[in-house]
Design a protein around this motif. Structure first.
Motif, mmCIF file in Angstrom:
data_model
loop_
_atom_site.group_PDB
_atom_site.id
_atom_site.type_symbol
_atom_site.label_atom_id
_atom_site.label_comp_id
_atom_site.label_asym_id
_atom_site.label_seq_id
_atom_site.Cartn_x
_atom_site.Cartn_y
_atom_site.Cartn_z
ATOM 1 N N SER A 214 -4.088 -4.005 0.871
ATOM 2 C CA SER A 214 -3.520 -3.165 -0.198
ATOM 3 C C SER A 214 -4.060 -3.585 -1.559
ATOM 4 N N MET A 217 -7.635 -2.438 -1.780
ATOM 5 C CA MET A 217 -7.718 -0.992 -2.055
ATOM 6 C C MET A 217 -7.320 -0.680 -3.490
ATOM 7 N N MET A 218 -6.392 -1.452 -4.041
ATOM 8 C CA MET A 218 -6.035 -1.285 -5.455
ATOM 9 C C MET A 218 -7.252 -1.538 -6.340
ATOM 10 N N SER A 221 -9.560 1.325 -5.996
ATOM 11 C CA SER A 221 -8.991 2.490 -6.673
ATOM 12 C C SER A 221 -9.189 2.413 -8.188
ATOM 13 N N ARG A 264 -9.590 6.713 -3.908
ATOM 14 C CA ARG A 264 -8.391 6.467 -4.718
ATOM 15 C C ARG A 264 -7.142 6.948 -3.975
ATOM 16 N N THR A 267 -5.850 4.766 -1.002
ATOM 17 C CA THR A 267 -5.121 3.556 -1.377
ATOM 18 C C THR A 267 -3.636 3.702 -1.054
#
Length: 439
Positions: A214, A217-218, A221, A264, A267
């Motif tokens: 996570s 992915m942030m 993003s 994005r 995410t």
């Protein structure tokens, strides 16, 4: 997880024979049949029976059909509770290494792009307002630092995943004299679980993984958000390849940064996997509960999403064109060198607070006259403060503003060159070892 289940069963059979719990002949028969089943599964020639409930029972049923009584002895000293805990740990260990390889490829790509843009000047932002000039390399290498931390988090996750639970039984181990350390060694685990109840009910390592993914992915993003901004007409800092953008269905002039937008959006999907498993686990008493079956869908989906996204993102960057002249123009048009003008005054004997006020008046003058700081004449400078002389122009040139910041961590070409070398060394030294691609 057929592959992990079969490999775990082979190791278990080897251990049972070593301990004299089953015969050597039975273990050899079990091992040969399981390897045969593995080949057939990978060739697509095995038909699974949905009535057999899960992959564990499917394989054991096929095994027993083929070799009879010997197949029935495989499950001695284990439960599906510790069996599935083993399989998911084996699966996650393999997937962590694959994901780290993709992140390392992204780091390498960014580091190589940065070698070409040490003198590509662009505005750095705070509050999405132009603040100070930096180089494109400095900006890109900020993400390299984020991705290196992502690697560290995955290494930590690997360490906590690399613990072998087989031998925990359903929850209270077994009366058979199992050699758990032998099984761990055969399967490449560094440690064994120390409490059988925790061994079957621990899913912290999956929460660690989903948390790490996570955060990764942030970072992707955030990067995608900047690419989307940079690709807009208002910025025009970057032009994406047609392979990673699309046209509008109605407006022919549009070139939409679809891949960046999709990443994005993905995410949120990975975040959802993390929160789903946190919610599943929050009220479970010890030890094993069927609720834990829900962990697979969340973990599989998050891993698949990250593995799908990373090569797309890397190739999107590789094929993008950075528009240097627009970046330079933007850096000069937002008074990003105002701090350097204030620093020049300080170096010439003016107190910083007074310098700050003087530069504020200069900026107002520039706005009123529609000029940049570089375009003001010396007379206009001296109208605000008699301290100014010709040397101020050299100090506020965008290149000088960037390269004067030689402090470690700054944007100067001198430091960026060193940082690129540090990253090259990082990529060179990282290796595949027992804790999974960790320095």
């Amino acid at each position: 997880m057929y592959k992990q289940d079969i490999e775990g069963s082979i190791a278990h059979a080897m251990m049972l024979a070593k301990q004299g719990i089953i015969s050597k002949e039975d273990a050899e028969q079990i091992t040969a049949a399981l390897k045969e089943i593995l080949n057939e599964v990978e060739n697509g020639t095995v038909v699974f029976d949905e009535q057999a409930e899960d992959i564990h029972m499917n394989i054991e049923t096929i095994l027993t059909e083929r070799i009879g009584e010997a197949g029935k002895r495989l499950h001695t000293g284990r439960s599906r509770n510790d069996q599935v805990a083993l399989d998911i740990r084996m699966y996650v260990k393999e997937e962590i290494i694959k994901i780290k390889m993709e992140i390392l490829n992204l780091i390498s790509t960014l580091n190589n792009i940065s070698k070409e843009h040490k003198n590509t000047i662009m505005p750095g932002y705070t509050h999405l307002q132009r603040a100070q000039p930096v180089s494109l390399s400095h900006h890109l290498l900020a993400y390299v630092e984020m991705f290196k931390r992502d690697i560290d988090r995955l290494c930590d996750t690997y360490k906590r995943t690399d613990v072998m639970p087989l031998g925990s039984g359903a929850l209270a181990a077994t009366t058979y004299p199992l050699d758990r350390d032998f099984t761990a060694s055969v399967l490449g685990f560094k440690n064994i679980t120390l409490n059988s109840m925790d061994g079957v009910s621990d899913r912290d390592f999956l929460l660690d993984l989903l948390s790490a993914l996570s955060i990764h992915m942030m970072h992707l993003s955030r990067f995608c958000e900047e690419i989307i901004l940079w690709a807009s007409h208002e910025f025009k800092f970057i032009e994406l390849s047609d392979a990673y953008s699309t046209g509008s269905s109605i407006m022919p002039q549009k070139k939409n940064p679809d891949m960046a937008e999709l990443i994005r959006g993905k995410t949120g999907r990975v975040y959802g996997s993390l929160f789903a498993l946190l919610t599943v686990m929050k009220g479970l008493p010890l030890s094993y509960n069927k609720d834990m079956q829900e962990d697979k869908e969340s973990v599989f989906d998050a891993i698949d999403t990250v593995k799908m996204v990373l090569p797309v993102f890397t190739n999107m960057l590789l094929t993008a064109k950075f528009i240097k002249e627009n970046m330079y123009k933007a850096a000069g048009g937002g008074f990003t060198n105002a701090t350097d003008a204030a620093d020049w005054l300080v170096k010439n004997g003016v107190a910083f607070r007074d310098a700050h006020e003087i530069i504020g008046k200069l900026v107002i003058t520039c706005i009123n006259k529609n000029k940049s700081l570089e375009e003001l004449t010396l007379e206009e400078y001296r109208e605000i403060s008699p301290v100014f002389n010709e040397s101020v122009y050299e100090a506020i040139s965008l290149k000088a503003c960037v390269n004067a910041r030689t402090v470690p961590g700054g944007p100067s070409e001198e430091y960026i060159t060193k940082l690129i070398e540090i990253n090259d060394e990082y990529l060179k030294n990282i290796k595949n070892c027992n804790d999974g691609l960790q320095l």
